[in-house]
Every structure is written in structure tokens, then in C-alpha cells.
Design a protein around this motif. Sequence first.
Motif, short mmCIF file in Angstrom:
data_model
loop_
_atom_site.label_atom_id
_atom_site.label_comp_id
_atom_site.label_asym_id
_atom_site.label_seq_id
_atom_site.Cartn_x
_atom_site.Cartn_y
_atom_site.Cartn_z
N VAL C 79 0.86 -1.20 0.00
CA VAL C 79 0.00 0.00 0.00
C VAL C 79 0.89 1.24 0.00
O VAL C 79 0.70 2.17 -0.80
CB VAL C 79 -0.93 0.00 1.25
CG1 VAL C 79 -1.49 1.39 1.51
CG2 VAL C 79 -2.04 -1.01 1.08
N LEU C 80 1.93 1.21 0.86
CA LEU C 80 2.84 2.36 0.92
C LEU C 80 3.49 2.58 -0.45
O LEU C 80 3.41 3.68 -1.03
CB LEU C 80 3.92 2.12 1.98
CG LEU C 80 5.09 3.12 2.02
CD1 LEU C 80 4.59 4.53 2.37
CD2 LEU C 80 6.14 2.70 3.03
N LEU C 83 0.54 3.23 -3.54
CA LEU C 83 -0.19 4.51 -3.59
C LEU C 83 0.78 5.67 -3.75
O LEU C 83 0.47 6.65 -4.44
CB LEU C 83 -1.04 4.68 -2.32
CG LEU C 83 -2.42 3.98 -2.40
CD1 LEU C 83 -3.16 4.11 -1.08
CD2 LEU C 83 -3.25 4.56 -3.52
N THR C 84 1.97 5.58 -3.14
CA THR C 84 2.91 6.70 -3.32
C THR C 84 3.37 6.76 -4.77
O THR C 84 3.38 7.83 -5.39
CB THR C 84 4.13 6.50 -2.39
OG1 THR C 84 3.64 6.15 -1.11
CG2 THR C 84 4.95 7.77 -2.31
N LEU C 85 3.70 5.59 -5.34
CA LEU C 85 4.14 5.60 -6.75
C LEU C 85 2.98 5.97 -7.66
O LEU C 85 3.19 6.54 -8.74
CB LEU C 85 4.72 4.24 -7.14
CG LEU C 85 6.14 3.98 -6.62
CD1 LEU C 85 6.63 2.61 -7.05
CD2 LEU C 85 7.11 5.06 -7.12
N SER C 86 1.74 5.70 -7.22
CA SER C 86 0.60 6.09 -8.10
C SER C 86 0.64 7.60 -8.29
O SER C 86 0.24 8.12 -9.34
CB SER C 86 -0.72 5.70 -7.44
OG SER C 86 -1.11 6.68 -6.50
#
Lengths: 239, 327, 132, 537
Positions: C79-80, C83-86
Motif C-alpha cells: 500500500v505504501l 499509492l505513493t508511486l501512483s
Amino acid sequence: MPDGVAAHADPHGPASATGFGAAGHHPALQHHFQTLAQQQEAATLGMWIFLVTEVMFFGGLLMAYLLYRVWYPAAWSEGSLELDIRLGAFNTVVLIASSLTMALGVRAAQTGAQKWTVRWLLITMALGFTFLVVKFFEYREKYLLHHIPGPNFEFEGPHAGQVELFLSLYFGLTGLHALHMVVGFSLLAVITWMAHRRRFSPEWYTPVELSGLYWHFVDIVWIFLFPLLYLVDRARQFG
Amino acid sequence: MLEGIPLFPEQASSLAPEVDDLYFFVTAVTAFVALLVVFFVIVFAVKYRDRTGEKVGAPITGSIWLELGWTIVPFFVSMAIFAWATIVFFHMVRAPDQTLEIYSTGKRWMWRFQHIDGQSEINELHVPLGRPVKVTFTSEDVLHSLFIPAFRVKADAIPGRYSSLWFTPTKVGEYHLFCAEYCGTRHSGMIGRVVVMEPNEYQAWLSGGGGMSMTARGEQLFQQLGCVSCHLPDGSGRGPSLVGKYGQQEQLASGDAVTVDDTYIRESILTPQMKLVAGYGPVMPTFQGQVNEQGLMSLIEYIKSLPATGTVATQASAAPPAPGAAR
Amino acid sequence: MSGHISPKKTYYVIFGSLMVLTTITVIVAFINLGALNFPVALGIAILKATLVILFFMHVKYSSRLTKLICGTAFFFLMVLFGLTLSDYLSRGWFTAPGGTAGAGTQVTIGPPAPTEGEPAEPAEEPARAPEP
Amino acid sequence: MTTTVLPRVNYLNVRHGVASWLLTKDHKRIGIMYLVVVTIAFFLGGIFATGVRIELTTPQGDFVSADTYNRLFTMHGVAMVFFVLIPSVPAILGNFALPLMIGAKDVAFPKINLLSWYIFVIGFFFTLAAMVLGGVDTGWTFYTPYSTVYSNSNVLMTGIGVFIAGFSSILTGLNFMVTIHRMRAPGMTWFRLPLFVWALYATSLVQILGTPVIAITVGMLALERALGFGIFDPRLGGDPVLFQHLFWFYSHPAVYIMILPPMGVISEVIACFSRKNVFGYSFVAFSSLAIAVFGFLVWAHHLFVAGISPYSAMVFSFLSFAVAIPSAVKTFNWTATLYQGAIWWRAPLMWVFGFIGLFLIGGLTGLFLASLGLDVHLHDTYFVVAHFHYIMVGGAIMGFFAGLHYWWPKMTGRMFSNAAATLAALLVFVGFNLTFFPQFILGYLGMPRRYHAYSEEFQVLNVLSSAGASILAVGYTLIACYLVYSLFKGEAAGANPWRATGLEWKTQSPPIPDNFPETPIVNEAAYKYSEREIEVA
């Protein structure tokens, strides 16, 4: 018997010879547990949850690594070529071997082979120490080349800034990992001493099992660090 | 604007009414839900009050339908709010085609605005009524955030990247301009005012100002920093010719080609060895620290203005910036 | 807790396969697979880690709760990362002819370079002469 | 029933002397020790808040210098977030009540529980040292590159303090999770657990998964500031927005650490004083878990204007709306619990009514900030300040006091004056609304956060806000007065003064060191009020 070794002490309950609770109980059973099995399950569950926090702890650094690798592939391959792959590979072999000897040590404790438990644990500590020594030489070589990020960081070539970023993350990740190795090493020292004093038996070997889980975790972190840091773009070396 | 207690900000840009309508809708929805719950809590608390503490409540444990009801209904209501809000957001993010370009840099505790035609202002921004304006800005040190409440626009200024926000002023007057991202001791002093003027007043102010245009400023820097001594128009000097190079492909010493755009020019000024042009040695010193963001922007404008014919032209009217390569 | 005692042979087999995988990952690193190098190296590392988790740490024989905890750790790590790379990977996707407004959306001045699909708008005609 | 003689042996008088407290492994004593340290931190945070509010009564910055003001609001933030809100309910009420509520003798790892308290105190000591040496002026968010390169205040010292205090939160979460899994009394199945225990379990999940990320982020910040490792330094190509991603990956779930336990307290208190089981028990229980898990997917709504891509902003906005649903479900279920109950208007319930009123406004204003169109205008303004104070002070602190009043008789064996407590609840409710509701209006007007001096037209609303703050201060001091008074003059409370169900009310108050003479057997659901008459102990 020192309770927790480092700040994040491991939740293995200390076993003192006198033991708590009424007579007839195993000396290691603590008063607030009903049975020894419940205590062991609690301790192992506690260690697994502690390992989850360690995964997220390294996760923050790995996130920074992941982002900057996407942003600066050129600097990442240059930075990775700065690292000595031979030492990295050797360290990986040493650490996986120490995982093996640790597992055999836990197995010896489970089967009550007290002498072998001590021997395997000592070998594991020796391998861990070798890893740290190799790490020390790698760091010293970086120090001599002024490759430690900070005011006196020198690196020619266009991507100097981003290579400093890579080396910051290299020292962050491997430094944190080495710190965990030191904690693991001192933990094993305590456990080996307890094994030497015949404290464990097939009914109660939780401390050995928990330090084994911790050691395997530290090995898994290195299993990821080695390819991420050392093998970024080796093909370039041969053009 | 200053008398009495203002309870609602002025609507001074084309975006303001959109944002305010959304604000009223969400206020209405949330107020309704809040009042509903408070009403039921008070009614139940009073109606079923038991002063003795002896009595026992009814054995109600729940109802699946009610639970589904107040899970799905709020979900759809929030999706409606989400959809409307996202539409408004993309109106803010999509800048109109023809905008008046203004460049700005935030530096610890002041905003500096640079009009194409030369005026540069500190903590002041004069804009014409009715024309879409786009402010492109960056920060020279810490994070800042350009915030104009009356226009309902805000964007953080990040060192190392360009941010931009656009607005179309719809009401003449003076409006607040704030720094919204904490940036140190005088964060509360990093404020200013945006003056919206009638178009003709704006033209008078613009020409009256008489400041040097960015291109002229760029040329001045080009002389001062000694670029002219190496970058001769015909390329015979120690540095490549820069005439008519903007937007073209440039062969590099390392073999691959690069389009000459703002990033490449900025990179070559700050870290020359990065991408050397084929046939020239790495003799160019770095100008890091000798020229600030404003100077870089002016130099880039100047190099853009060098047409292929080799004559140095300083156009009076704003030349819209040529497309830069996005990384 | 697991109480399970696996035979020595299992440990040696697992150790052997870990050694083989290590050599493979080093060899593959020297072959230029371009964009594939990273996923392959990561895949081998994940495989090695799974072996260590399942056999050395006895997760294969322990309770469902331990397996769940292991899964939770890696789920929230993903998730970390995900979502950050998204955010970082989707920068630059949204482009408008007049340019994208917002913080940190541009690396250069001026409207972003036209993506392959959109025809480049002629930006050369001079700015509109201001109305009288 | 109003004898003032307390039961002979209880955990308070079984041993005496400072050493018996500082080396105790009894979860009840550790809870009390946390209460002492958190009260000091709350008092400190309150002083800083008073300094901020006095400064903001005048538009010009004439009470303190700009730099001092920046340090005041930063220290207010650090003290309140890391040393009051995060430990308050889990470490104080959780430590005290959890083993009692599940019928265990103690938490799973008593030694580590004591270690958590010491780590918390050491962390608090470092932050206190930073305050004494001049404080830190980066805001409690420590955004780079200001905190690493440009600030010349004790960022490192405060960072170490926060880093260490984080481990206390991790170990408490770990301890509670193992306790709930392994130490439940026979018959206490998962669906017979009190809802406070469900809330603590969800909180432990967040503590375990979130806190390590801020530990490493503060570690990276310290590396960059002390050794020059440029991880977030834009001059080396580092990205300040990456710091914000990593910081908020923890700090948003952290607000769920702060609000989930009080939500559990509200479920307990509403069930007890309505004499009814909680409406939709399993929905309320699972909404705690849903909040904990969804809480990890929404952090970038703090970054909508900070430079993230429009498409990812849309994703995070959608997820932020989704995370609001479980909180709404809880609120509706609490309201439905009151229906056809026998509602006994006692002090803890007054605090719960206050909680519902304020948490409603706090939660609903979150929808404003989750919607992209509005957040561009509202971000970093007083609207945000008002929103999170409504959730934190209106929700978490009100919930904490509801729990404190509810379990005070069990903790101390003494009753406090019901009238005083109800007055305090009213004072805090009124003072709070007067303080923070004007800030919503200021926010939409566009007054930015963390401003030492502001434009004249905002003055009247700020004066209103400062006036409200003084009423709030009076309310909080009143609580301290009558609770301390009850320690000496309070009448004996007896085992079950509120006639509540739940295992903690089956043992004497204050309980014996091992909580129960013999481990209780549980054979009925959590809040079985209606079928059985309640024996008055």
C-alpha cells in the motif's frame, strides 16, 4: 539475567532459575499465564507482530529508494557500480549460511541436543561477525574515497548530486541493517549463554525460537538489499 | 471591504462562484445530517429518560436494513459531492489556452512577480480585468504556497520544480495574497496584494512602469556573465552558437541528441558538463549561485529570442514561451 | 509455538536452493535485459525470502494467524509503495493545451510538450493585442 | 452504600513507596503513571495554546515576537499530538481497563508494558529538553527543506524525542494485540468482547503498521540535518514532497489512533447509561477495523495542493470519502442505541453527548476537506485548524474524559461529584464551540494557518475564539479540581456504581492486584441489560 537487551526488547519472557508461580509449574511459566503453551504462543505472536513493525520500518527507506530509482536510473547505475559486488555476494552467502545454522540451532533446542544448540548458535554468531567485518571494510573503503554523503562528498561525473542521494540511501539501508545485526548478535550471545547453562528443554525453548525468527528476518532484509543496491545495472560494466 | 465583520470572502475570479456553490451544497448536506442526528439524540435522551437508573432498556440489538440504509445512502451522497468537487478541481487544473504569462519566485518572506514586458514587482501583482492570467512560479529555498483567497486558488511553491495557477479576474479591486505553507520566521509577513485593474489602466501601468523586458534583462546578463565571449553567433568561439538553437536538436559529445529546451539551457548553465555539445571541450565553468531563478528565466527568454537570422531582436510584445520538454 | 520439527534434510535442501538462486541472480544481473533486470532481480529476491519465511521460520507449519500477520505486513508495504508511486508515476499524464495548473506539475516553463497523440497547437502567433 | 471505607487490599495499597510504582508490572498502576505524565503534557500544551490565543487577539504581532510565536504553536502541536492525544486513551484507559474487561490477570508482556512507559518518559524528556533549550519552530509536521536546512532551532532534539516516544506506542500496540488474542477469559469469544476492546484492537493494528514509518522518516530527517545525507534535499535532486508522503502515511492513521479508542469508550458509556445493548454491535465492531485499514489509504488528502498529480489526487479524494462512511455508521448506531433505552443522565453520559455534538461537526467538515474543489481553497487555512480541533479536542479529549469519568470509580474506588462533572462538560462544550466555530468562518475567509500577524478584518472572529479558549481552560481546570477532591473526600464507589455489565464491574473497586479472585467464565453477550436485573453491589 538482563531483561530486554536493546530499546526494542524482544518479548521473550525471561526465565530465572527460581521461577514464579506455585510449585509444580514449569519454572519459566509466568503468573499471569494459565499454561506454558499459552505463554509460548503469546511470545511467538508478539515476535511476529514485532517483525511486522520492522518490515514497515525498513519500508520507509525502501520507498525513498524506489522513488529515486524511478527518477534517476542513470545515477542509480553509476552509484551501484561504485559498490564491490564480490564483497556483496560473499556477504549474502555468509548471511544465508548463518540462517541455516540458526535454523539448525533452533532444531537442536527443540530436540534437546543442548551441546549442538550451543555449537550452532556459536557458528551463527561467527558468521554474523564475519558479515559485520566485511561491512566494516566496505565502509572504510567508501570513507577513503570520500564517498560518504555530506560536506566532504566528492564524486566527479554529471550525476554527482543524485549519486550522493544513492549513497545516502545505501548507507541508510545497510547502516540500519548492520545495526540490526549488532542487536541480533548480542541477543544471540545472551541466548547462547542461557543454552550453555542448560536453561532450555524441548518443553521450553521459546527464546531460541524467537531469536531465530529475528535472525531470519535480518537475513531476509539483506536478501532484498543485495540485489537492490549491488546489482542495479551490472550489465553496463561489460558495455 | 474592511468595514464591519466580513463573514464571506469576495468572489473576484471566474472560479470563485463555482467553488462557493459547491461550498453551499456541502454545507447544506452536512448541516442537514448534523441537525438530524442532534434532533434524534435530544428527543431520545429526553423521551426515554429514567431518573432512577433502575429501569432497563428494550432488547433491541439492531436492524440489518437500517444499517444498510445508513451505509449506502451516505456513500451515494458523498459520491455526489466527490464528483462535483472533482469537476471543479479539474477546472482549476486545466489552464485556458491563451493566458497572460506572469513568472514569479517565492523567496523567504517575499514574492517577486515578473511580467514578460519587463515590470517586476515585490509582493504586488497587477493584472487586467477579464483576461485569463497564468502565474508560473517556483521557490528559491523552502516550501511556500501562493494563495489568493478572493480567487479561490492556491498552489505550493516547491524548490526545484515549477508550479502554476490560473485565474480570470472578474472584479476590479485589491485582494489579499498570502503565503499558505509555513516557511519560517516571517511566514506571516510574506503577504501582498493583487490589484485588478481595467484593461486600459493596466496597459498604462504596464508601459508606465518602463522596466526592462525579460529578453533585454537576459541580454544584459548574457554580457555581464561573459557568455558572449565564448558563444559567438557563428559558433567559432569556445562554446557552441546559441542562435536559433531553441527547440532544435543538438548533437552531444556522448553521441545522443537532445532538444534545446528550458531544462537543457538551465542544466547547461548550472552544470555545464552534464550534456556537452559535440565538438566542444568541457571548458565552461558552472554559474551555480551567480545567477538566481529570475536571471535564469531571463536568459532563457533571451536565448529563445535569438532567431536563426543571427540578429538580436528584442520584441516589445510578449512572445509566448515555446513548448518546453516535460521530463 | 509451531512446535514443528522439520528434518535436517529440509533445511539443507532449502539452503542449497537459496545458494543456487543467489548465483542465478548475480549471473542474470550481468546480462543486459534492459527494463527487465529490475523485475527479475526482485522476483528472485522475493522467491528466496518466501523460502526462508516458509521453511526456516516455520510459517508453512504454523497457525493461520501467523500466516495472516505475514500477509498483513507485506500488504501494507505494498500500500505504501503502490499509492505513493501512483502519485509519482501519474505526474505528467494530465496535460492541457494551455498547460496544467497546480503545484509542482511542470519541470519547465511554458505549456508542457504536446504528447504524441495531441497535435501541437501553433503557439507562434503573437499574444492577442489588448482590447482598446 | 456511602461508606468511605475502601476494600482492605487493592492494587493501590498492596505495596507502598515510590519504588513500588516505578518498578511495578501491574497494568493498572502503569495506566495511572501514564495518566500523570499525560496530564503534565496536557498542561504544558495548554500553556502554549494560551500563548497562541493571547497573541492572536490582536492583528499585529505584539504579544510575542514572530519567532517565539512559531515556537509556541509548534510546541503546542508536538506536546498535544505525540504526548497527549496518541497515548491518552490507549495507554491510560486501555492499560487500566483492557485486562479487566477480558478477564485476564495482566497484559501479555507486563515487563514490556513498563518498558513502554519508560520509553515514553525518556521521549518526553528529550522533547522537554528541546523546549527548555528554546523549542523548535518547524511546526509539528517538520516539513523539509525548512526543518533540515533552514531552521536553526532544536529540530534534532525534538526529533529524537518523537522517535523514542514512537516506540512506546508500538510496544503498547503490540502488547494489546497479543493480550486480546491470547489472554481472553474462557467463554469470551470475539463477539462477546466489549466494543472498547474492539476499538483498542483496531488501534493496535494502526500503531503497529504506522508508527515505524514515522520513526524511519524522522530518522532520515535527522540523518539529513545532522550528517548532510541529502535524502529530501532538492539541491541534490531529493523531493520534499516525498517527506510529506512518508510523514502523512503515518500521521493520518495516527489521527485514527487518537479517535478510535474514544469511539470505543463512547460505545461502552452509551450502552451502560441507556441500559441497552449497542445498536448493531457487529457493525460498530467492524467499522472500527474498517477505519483502521482504510485509514492507511487516504493520507495524500493532506497533499492536494502540495504537488501531487491531479489523477492521484482524485484517487485519494475518493478513498477519503470512503473512510468517512464507517465513522458515520458508528454515529448513527450510537444514536439508535438511545432509542427505547432507559437513559440515566449521569456525568459520563453528559461527556458523551458533548462528544457526539462536536465529533459530528468535526467529521462532517472532513467532507469539505476531502473534496478536491474545496480543499484547494481551504488547505492550510483556519478551516483545517477548526476541523482537526473538533475531531481531536471535541472527539478524542471529550471521549477520554467520558472514559475517565466512567472508570474513575473503578480506578480509585471513589465517586466524584456528578453536578461538578456535568457543569465541567457544559463549560467545555460551550467554550469549545466558541473557540473553534469562528475559525471555520475565518478559514473560508482565507486566513492562513500559523500566522503571527493577520489582516484587520479577521480580528473580531479571533477575539471571539480567544474568549472561548479561556472558558475552555476554566472547564479543564474544573475537572482536575473535583477529580482530585474526590480522591480524598469522594464516597466509596463500590464494585458497580453505574450498574453496568462487563467483567470489570464484577470485581471490587479498586481491584485486587490480580484483578479477579479466580478467572471469570463468560457465558453471555457483551451488553445483556434487558434480560437480567442488575445486582447492586
